[in-house]
Design a protein around this motif. Sequence first.
Motif, PDB file in Angstrom:
ATOM      1  N   ASN A 243     142.579  60.470  19.319  1.00  0.00           N
ATOM      2  CA  ASN A 243     142.026  60.639  17.980  1.00  0.00           C
ATOM      3  C   ASN A 243     141.109  59.460  17.626  1.00  0.00           C
ATOM      4  O   ASN A 243     141.568  58.316  17.531  1.00  0.00           O
ATOM      5  N   PRO A 244     139.811  59.701  17.435  1.00  0.00           N
ATOM      6  CA  PRO A 244     138.882  58.594  17.205  1.00  0.00           C
ATOM      7  C   PRO A 244     138.790  58.155  15.747  1.00  0.00           C
ATOM      8  O   PRO A 244     138.224  57.095  15.459  1.00  0.00           O
ATOM      9  N   TYR A 245     139.337  58.942  14.823  1.00  0.00           N
ATOM     10  CA  TYR A 245     139.073  58.686  13.405  1.00  0.00           C
ATOM     11  C   TYR A 245     139.675  57.391  12.854  1.00  0.00           C
ATOM     12  O   TYR A 245     139.046  56.761  11.983  1.00  0.00           O
ATOM     13  N   PRO A 246     140.855  56.952  13.283  1.00  0.00           N
ATOM     14  CA  PRO A 246     141.316  55.644  12.791  1.00  0.00           C
ATOM     15  C   PRO A 246     140.310  54.524  13.088  1.00  0.00           C
ATOM     16  O   PRO A 246     140.039  53.689  12.220  1.00  0.00           O
ATOM     17  N   LEU A 247     139.751  54.519  14.301  1.00  0.00           N
ATOM     18  CA  LEU A 247     138.745  53.521  14.665  1.00  0.00           C
ATOM     19  C   LEU A 247     137.471  53.714  13.847  1.00  0.00           C
ATOM     20  O   LEU A 247     136.918  52.743  13.298  1.00  0.00           O
ATOM     21  N   MET A 273     131.120  40.872  14.320  1.00  0.00           N
ATOM     22  CA  MET A 273     131.806  39.964  15.254  1.00  0.00           C
ATOM     23  C   MET A 273     133.251  39.736  14.799  1.00  0.00           C
ATOM     24  O   MET A 273     134.188  39.760  15.612  1.00  0.00           O
ATOM     25  N   SER A 274     133.420  39.509  13.505  1.00  0.00           N
ATOM     26  CA  SER A 274     134.763  39.286  12.960  1.00  0.00           C
ATOM     27  C   SER A 274     135.636  40.526  13.133  1.00  0.00           C
ATOM     28  O   SER A 274     136.821  40.426  13.465  1.00  0.00           O
ATOM     29  N   LEU A 275     135.053  41.713  12.930  1.00  0.00           N
ATOM     30  CA  LEU A 275     135.796  42.961  13.100  1.00  0.00           C
ATOM     31  C   LEU A 275     136.201  43.162  14.553  1.00  0.00           C
ATOM     32  O   LEU A 275     137.334  43.593  14.839  1.00  0.00           O
ATOM     33  N   CYS A 276     135.304  42.853  15.479  1.00  0.00           N
ATOM     34  CA  CYS A 276     135.633  42.961  16.911  1.00  0.00           C
ATOM     35  C   CYS A 276     136.783  42.026  17.280  1.00  0.00           C
ATOM     36  O   CYS A 276     137.671  42.385  18.071  1.00  0.00           O
ATOM     37  N   GLU A 277     136.775  40.840  16.687  1.00  0.00           N
ATOM     38  CA  GLU A 277     137.864  39.891  16.932  1.00  0.00           C
ATOM     39  C   GLU A 277     139.179  40.447  16.394  1.00  0.00           C
ATOM     40  O   GLU A 277     140.228  40.339  17.039  1.00  0.00           O
ATOM     41  N   GLU A 278     139.119  41.069  15.224  1.00  0.00           N
ATOM     42  CA  GLU A 278     140.314  41.683  14.622  1.00  0.00           C
ATOM     43  C   GLU A 278     140.831  42.830  15.488  1.00  0.00           C
ATOM     44  O   GLU A 278     142.045  43.046  15.597  1.00  0.00           O
ATOM     45  N   LEU A 279     139.907  43.573  16.111  1.00  0.00           N
ATOM     46  CA  LEU A 279     140.290  44.689  16.991  1.00  0.00           C
ATOM     47  C   LEU A 279     140.748  44.216  18.366  1.00  0.00           C
ATOM     48  O   LEU A 279     141.111  45.035  19.212  1.00  0.00           O
ATOM     49  N   LEU A 281     138.984  42.907  20.809  1.00  0.00           N
ATOM     50  CA  LEU A 281     138.094  43.297  21.897  1.00  0.00           C
ATOM     51  C   LEU A 281     137.749  42.083  22.740  1.00  0.00           C
ATOM     52  O   LEU A 281     137.942  40.937  22.324  1.00  0.00           O
ATOM     53  N   HIS A 282     137.219  42.334  23.933  1.00  0.00           N
ATOM     54  CA  HIS A 282     136.890  41.262  24.857  1.00  0.00           C
ATOM     55  C   HIS A 282     135.709  40.467  24.310  1.00  0.00           C
ATOM     56  O   HIS A 282     134.622  41.016  24.086  1.00  0.00           O
ATOM     57  N   VAL A 392     131.924  50.714  16.733  1.00  0.00           N
ATOM     58  CA  VAL A 392     132.607  51.919  17.210  1.00  0.00           C
ATOM     59  C   VAL A 392     132.404  52.096  18.713  1.00  0.00           C
ATOM     60  O   VAL A 392     133.361  52.294  19.476  1.00  0.00           O
ATOM     61  N   PHE A 393     131.155  52.003  19.174  1.00  0.00           N
ATOM     62  CA  PHE A 393     130.860  52.219  20.584  1.00  0.00           C
ATOM     63  C   PHE A 393     131.348  51.057  21.458  1.00  0.00           C
ATOM     64  O   PHE A 393     131.797  51.272  22.584  1.00  0.00           O
ATOM     65  N   THR A 394     131.272  49.840  20.944  1.00  0.00           N
ATOM     66  CA  THR A 394     131.798  48.694  21.700  1.00  0.00           C
ATOM     67  C   THR A 394     133.304  48.834  21.902  1.00  0.00           C
ATOM     68  O   THR A 394     133.818  48.636  23.007  1.00  0.00           O
ATOM     69  N   ALA A 395     134.010  49.182  20.831  1.00  0.00           N
ATOM     70  CA  ALA A 395     135.464  49.351  20.919  1.00  0.00           C
ATOM     71  C   ALA A 395     135.827  50.502  21.852  1.00  0.00           C
ATOM     72  O   ALA A 395     136.787  50.400  22.639  1.00  0.00           O
ATOM     73  N   ALA A 396     135.070  51.597  21.785  1.00  0.00           N
ATOM     74  CA  ALA A 396     135.352  52.754  22.649  1.00  0.00           C
ATOM     75  C   ALA A 396     135.178  52.400  24.114  1.00  0.00           C
ATOM     76  O   ALA A 396     136.013  52.765  24.958  1.00  0.00           O
ATOM     77  N   ALA A 397     134.111  51.693  24.433  1.00  0.00           N
ATOM     78  CA  ALA A 397     133.860  51.305  25.828  1.00  0.00           C
ATOM     79  C   ALA A 397     134.932  50.349  26.337  1.00  0.00           C
ATOM     80  O   ALA A 397     135.398  50.471  27.480  1.00  0.00           O
TER      81      ALA A 397
END
Length: 409
Positions: A243-247, A273-279, A281-282, A392-397
Amino acid sequence: MNQNTSLLARVANGSLVLQIIVGIILGVVIASISTSAAGNVAFLGDLFVGALKAIAPVLVFVLVASSIANQKVGSHTNMRPIITLYLIGTFAAAITAVIFSFLFPTTLLLATGIEGSNPPQGIGEVLNTLLFKVVDNPVNALMTGNYIGILVWGVGLGLAMHRASDASKAMLSDLSDAVSSIVRFVIRLAPIGIFGLVAATFATTGFSALSGYAQLLAVLVGAMLFIALVVNPLIVYLKIKRNPYPLVFKCLRQSGVTAFFTRSSAANIPVNMSLCEELKLHKDTYSVSIPLGATINMGGAAITITVLTLAAAHTLGIHVDFMTAILLSVVAAVSACGASGVAGGSLLLIPLACSLFGISNDVAMQVVAVGFIIGVIQDSAETALNSSTDVVFTAAACEAAENAEQKES
């Protein structure tokens, strides 16, 4: 004193999204009560956007250089799938804009008032502008916010320092952490900044001037919402198989809302950048993919170019068959990827697209003028879509890569 400190601590640790919503509501209220009072707090928004734009180039340069310099041998950054998602998303946005324009044909009230603008004369000129931004002086790139140039110099410095001493790499890493700390502080000021931006927008612009372009705005915003809520989630689902909607909703909430009011992809880079850190991500991945997305992931721009061009054709009674519209989608997608290399962004690329249908430059520039009139909504929605999609696309990848590694192990 302790009570005051406790209050400040609660504010600092509270929900940023909730605080931004409060800022939006207060901005609307103060603009409704007193236009002069709203004008007096407008500087808060200008200060916030100025602070984001000031820190973003330094953040990108230092973070990219540090990530590459400290990258371990054999680590993967997932950049190829992210770039693929960026390109697919931009082309899908252009196709969606064509479909919406065919379903809801729009006639423009042509305007004037864009004298002195100098749109590019072809895709070659757009790509040429981008090419010269790659070889820009690094100091000038930092000063002017040329993120293509900043990325290239950051990658170059990172590669050069990859074999440097551990102490040098540690210093670069510490500098990256220090700049990131400043960014986190600036982002915590978002509710105050957005309060000023909303108050200024409602007080000076309002929305009465937009009533004559209601259908055009409905087609533009409708296409952007369709991409954000249907197409992007579908692409993400095909990538991560869940399910992609939470992201998607998290990115729209924390990135899209801020981008909507700042109306600047560059200013929203620190937020992303801050959101990616919260998620979680690499860091080696998002430190490159986010500033890169701010320059080439332009689904919103592709929609703007396509919808306004087809509206101009419809206004002039020019018949556009579906295959020609598909060609327009390709041109719009390529042009949108180069929008950051052109002063004025997506709007000044409309004459290029209009030339496919033989529409004169004079008429095309009147279409650009319409774009500036509706820009208070069009540009805000476009930036929100572009910027939130980067995350969205960075997190998905990144998630897809992790799932693949788990299957192999």
